[in-house]
Design a protein around this motif. Sequence first.
Motif, short mmCIF file in Angstrom:
data_model
loop_
_atom_site.label_atom_id
_atom_site.label_comp_id
_atom_site.label_asym_id
_atom_site.label_seq_id
_atom_site.Cartn_x
_atom_site.Cartn_y
_atom_site.Cartn_z
N UNK A 128 -5.42 -8.27 -2.94
CA UNK A 128 -5.85 -7.90 -1.60
C UNK A 128 -5.52 -6.44 -1.37
N UNK A 129 -6.53 -5.68 -0.93
CA UNK A 129 -6.31 -4.29 -0.55
C UNK A 129 -6.32 -4.23 0.97
N UNK A 130 -5.24 -3.74 1.54
CA UNK A 130 -5.10 -3.63 2.98
C UNK A 130 -5.20 -2.15 3.34
N UNK A 131 -6.19 -1.80 4.15
CA UNK A 131 -6.45 -0.41 4.50
C UNK A 131 -6.19 -0.17 5.99
N UNK A 132 -5.54 0.94 6.27
CA UNK A 132 -5.31 1.37 7.64
C UNK A 132 -6.03 2.70 7.83
N UNK A 133 -6.60 2.91 9.01
CA UNK A 133 -7.38 4.12 9.29
C UNK A 133 -6.86 4.79 10.56
N UNK A 134 -6.84 6.11 10.55
CA UNK A 134 -6.44 6.89 11.72
C UNK A 134 -7.51 7.94 12.00
N UNK A 162 -3.92 2.88 1.84
CA UNK A 162 -4.08 1.53 1.29
C UNK A 162 -2.77 1.01 0.73
N UNK A 163 -2.64 -0.30 0.71
CA UNK A 163 -1.54 -0.97 0.02
C UNK A 163 -2.13 -2.23 -0.60
N UNK A 164 -1.77 -2.51 -1.84
CA UNK A 164 -2.32 -3.65 -2.57
C UNK A 164 -1.27 -4.73 -2.79
N UNK A 165 -1.71 -5.97 -2.61
CA UNK A 165 -0.89 -7.14 -2.90
C UNK A 165 -1.65 -7.96 -3.91
#
Length: 189
Positions: A128-134, A162-165
Motif C-alpha cells: 500500500x502506498x499512502x500519499x499526502x499532498x500539500x 509517500x510512505x509504503x507498507x
Amino acid sequence: GNLVTRSSAAAPVEIVEPLLVLEKSVTPTSGTPGDTVFFDILLYHDSTSRAPAYNVAITDVVPTGLNYLSTSWDQVSGPLADVLLSDSDSPVLTGGWDEIPTTTNITSPIKLRYNAVVSTEAALGSAFTNTITTTWMSLAADTFGERRDGSGDINDYVTSGDADVSLDEVRLSKTGPATVTAGREITYT
C-alpha cells in the motif's frame, strides 16, 4: 516647450517564493493483517525558502487495505493548524494553516501523525502506498478572486510525500515422517 527624455537602467528585481517540503514515513514498513502502523508527517520550509507560505492545505487519503484509527490524526509540533485537523471524512484526513512562517524549518517542523490498522482482508504479499499532498500560495490573499487548485501554476504550489507498507508473505512448512502406521501418533515440526 522643451522635450526632455530620461532613461535609466531598470533595477534588478528578485522574486522570492515559498518552498515547502513534505516528508512522510511509516513504522513498521511491513506487517501482517491486523497489525497497527504509525504514520509520521513533517511539513517545513526548504532551506532555500525565504518567504512565508499562505493558505496551506494538507490532504491525506488513507488507502484501501489500511483502516484509519479514529481520532489518531494529531499535530505533535509546529505552528498550530488554523483549519483544524479533521478526520470527519475518513479515510480522507485534512488540515490547514493561514500562514506557515519561514521559521518552520527542518529543525522545527510541523509534525503530524496518525495510526492505521492493516485490514484483516488484505492479501498477504500486497503493498500500500499512502500519499499526502500539500498546496499553498505565495500571497496572503487571493487578489484575483481565483481559487487555487494546486496545479503548480503562478502563486499556486503543490508537493506530496509517500510512505509504503507491505504485507509479509506467510509460508508454512512442516516436517515429519514420510510413512506412518495407521493408528500411530504423528508429530510435525
